[in-house]
Design a protein around this motif. Structure first.
Motif, short mmCIF file in Angstrom:
data_model
loop_
_atom_site.label_atom_id
_atom_site.label_comp_id
_atom_site.label_asym_id
_atom_site.label_seq_id
_atom_site.Cartn_x
_atom_site.Cartn_y
_atom_site.Cartn_z
N ARG A 111 -33.81 12.82 71.14
CA ARG A 111 -33.45 14.10 70.28
C ARG A 111 -32.02 14.38 70.05
NH1 ARG A 111 -37.08 19.07 72.94
NH2 ARG A 111 -38.69 17.75 73.74
N LYS A 112 -31.18 13.75 70.82
CA LYS A 112 -29.78 14.29 70.51
C LYS A 112 -29.00 13.25 70.00
CE LYS A 112 -26.41 17.11 71.52
NZ LYS A 112 -26.08 18.38 70.89
N ASP A 113 -28.47 13.21 68.87
CA ASP A 113 -27.41 12.68 68.29
C ASP A 113 -27.91 11.10 68.23
OD1 ASP A 113 -26.06 14.86 67.67
OD2 ASP A 113 -24.69 14.71 69.22
N GLU A 114 -29.28 10.85 68.19
CA GLU A 114 -29.43 9.53 68.52
C GLU A 114 -29.49 8.62 67.11
OE1 GLU A 114 -31.49 6.73 71.26
OE2 GLU A 114 -30.78 8.50 71.41
N TRP A 115 -28.86 7.30 67.46
CA TRP A 115 -28.97 6.43 66.31
C TRP A 115 -30.46 5.51 65.95
CZ3 TRP A 115 -25.32 6.11 62.59
CH2 TRP A 115 -23.93 6.70 62.75
N TYR A 116 -30.96 5.52 65.09
CA TYR A 116 -32.18 4.92 64.74
C TYR A 116 -31.95 3.77 63.70
CZ TYR A 116 -34.39 8.75 67.31
OH TYR A 116 -34.65 9.85 68.25
N SER A 117 -32.52 2.85 63.70
CA SER A 117 -32.27 1.58 62.97
C SER A 117 -33.33 2.09 61.70
CB SER A 117 -32.66 0.26 63.58
OG SER A 117 -31.85 -0.12 64.62
N GLN A 133 -28.19 8.46 61.99
CA GLN A 133 -27.91 9.30 63.13
C GLN A 133 -28.49 10.70 63.17
OE1 GLN A 133 -23.90 10.67 64.32
NE2 GLN A 133 -24.51 10.20 66.28
N LEU A 134 -29.70 10.95 63.90
CA LEU A 134 -30.28 12.15 63.81
C LEU A 134 -30.44 13.08 65.10
CD1 LEU A 134 -33.50 10.52 62.28
CD2 LEU A 134 -31.80 11.57 60.91
N THR A 135 -30.70 14.36 64.73
CA THR A 135 -30.70 15.18 66.07
C THR A 135 -31.69 16.25 65.73
OG1 THR A 135 -28.45 15.34 66.77
CG2 THR A 135 -29.89 17.20 67.12
N PHE A 136 -32.88 16.34 66.91
CA PHE A 136 -34.04 17.08 66.69
C PHE A 136 -34.06 18.30 67.60
CE2 PHE A 136 -34.91 12.73 65.81
CZ PHE A 136 -35.34 12.66 64.43
N GLN A 137 -34.50 19.27 66.95
CA GLN A 137 -34.68 20.59 68.19
C GLN A 137 -36.14 21.22 67.87
OE1 GLN A 137 -31.62 23.57 67.65
NE2 GLN A 137 -31.65 24.15 69.66
N PHE A 138 -36.99 21.50 68.68
CA PHE A 138 -38.11 22.23 68.56
C PHE A 138 -37.83 23.65 68.82
CE2 PHE A 138 -39.45 17.79 69.47
CZ PHE A 138 -40.82 17.70 68.63
N LEU A 139 -38.48 24.37 67.79
CA LEU A 139 -38.26 25.78 67.83
C LEU A 139 -39.61 26.73 67.89
CD1 LEU A 139 -35.46 26.03 64.87
CD2 LEU A 139 -35.26 25.87 67.61
N ARG A 140 -39.46 27.82 68.39
CA ARG A 140 -40.55 28.64 68.04
C ARG A 140 -40.28 29.97 67.54
NH1 ARG A 140 -44.93 30.89 72.74
NH2 ARG A 140 -45.95 32.77 71.23
N ASP A 141 -40.65 30.30 66.26
CA ASP A 141 -39.81 31.30 65.63
C ASP A 141 -38.64 31.20 65.41
OD1 ASP A 141 -42.80 32.22 65.13
OD2 ASP A 141 -42.70 33.37 67.00
N ASN A 142 -38.15 30.14 65.14
CA ASN A 142 -36.72 29.78 64.85
C ASN A 142 -35.86 30.02 66.21
OD1 ASN A 142 -36.68 29.17 62.30
ND2 ASN A 142 -36.78 31.53 61.67
N MET A 143 -36.46 30.22 67.60
CA MET A 143 -35.92 30.12 68.57
C MET A 143 -36.03 28.99 69.57
SD MET A 143 -36.12 34.12 70.04
CE MET A 143 -37.85 34.27 70.05
N THR A 144 -35.11 28.63 70.35
CA THR A 144 -35.41 27.27 71.30
C THR A 144 -36.24 27.92 72.43
OG1 THR A 144 -33.28 27.99 72.48
CG2 THR A 144 -33.31 26.43 70.62
#
Length: 213
Positions: A111-117, A133-144
């Motif tokens: 999820r964190k600043d990972e480089w994907y080919s 390069q991507l970062t992912f974050q899962f949220l519930r009602d805009n909250m971690t």
């Protein structure tokens, strides 16, 4: 997807497109005018166009809605396509990344600043197309998950509420992707929030008044 601890489950996936590197040249003078398309299910977002580079930097993000039950079906595969923007001819394909959302949820290391080919289209010759390069974050009602647990513990202070509103602004100004709010509007909202925080922390005799343009 197994049930998360503490009854927490995500409702949205926040995707941040940070940058690309080593893209194949498709434009004039060996440089590109490129953008990234992000799609999950029926939702689709597009970054801004970056010109004159093979290593574009976006630092833009969007939030994609997740189903009540997240499975490993093809419908819930996240697709990111980098394209060369052309004024007259159809935009050219530069490469794509496909990521099952359920795997991103289960593997936090992805999820964190990972480089994907970036890879070629199916049934096409394999080429070195660069990386995204991507970062992912899962949220519930805009909250971690951690913020959600804090919200259940009791009322938040003004400062904590403000932190929740701007927590996503890690890479400078938060540019929501098309078709969401335009960057200029987002910047104005951020400024208004900062002003609101400043005055909310002053003694109560100070109040804000509506401002008309």
């Amino acid at each position: 997807m197994s049930a998360p601890d503490h009854d927490w489950f995500p409702t949205h996936l926040r995707v941040t497109v940070i940058r690309a590197r080593g893209l194949r040249p498709k434009g004039k003078n060996g440089l590109n005018k490129c953008y990234t398309v992000i799609q999950l299910g029926e939702e689709k977002f597009v970054t801004s166009v970056k010109e004159g580079t093979l290593n574009p930097e976006w630092k833009e993000q969007c939030s994609l809605q997740l189903p009540l039950v997240l499975d490993s079906s093809d419908k819930w595969v996240l697709h990111l396509v980098v394209k060369q923007s052309n004024a007259v001819t159809p935009d050219k394909f530069l490469g794509h990344v496909s990521l099952p959302v359920v795997l991103l949820y289960e593997d936090k290391t992805k999820r964190k600043d990972e480089w994907y080919s970036l890879i070629s289209k199916p049934n096409k010759a394999v080429k070195n197309r660069g990386q995204l390069q991507l970062t992912f974050q899962f949220l519930r009602d805009n909250m971690t998950a951690s913020s959600y647990e804090l919200s259940k513990a009791g009322p938040q202070s003004v400062f904590n509420k403000f932190k929740e509103k701007v927590a996503s602004i890690k890479y400078g100004v938060n540019h929501d992707l098309i078709p969401s709010v335009r960057p200029a509007i987002v910047s104005s909202l951020i400024l208004m929030m900062r002003i609101w925080l400043h005055f909310s922390l002053l003694p109560h005799k100070y109040t804000l008044h509506s401002v008309t343009r």
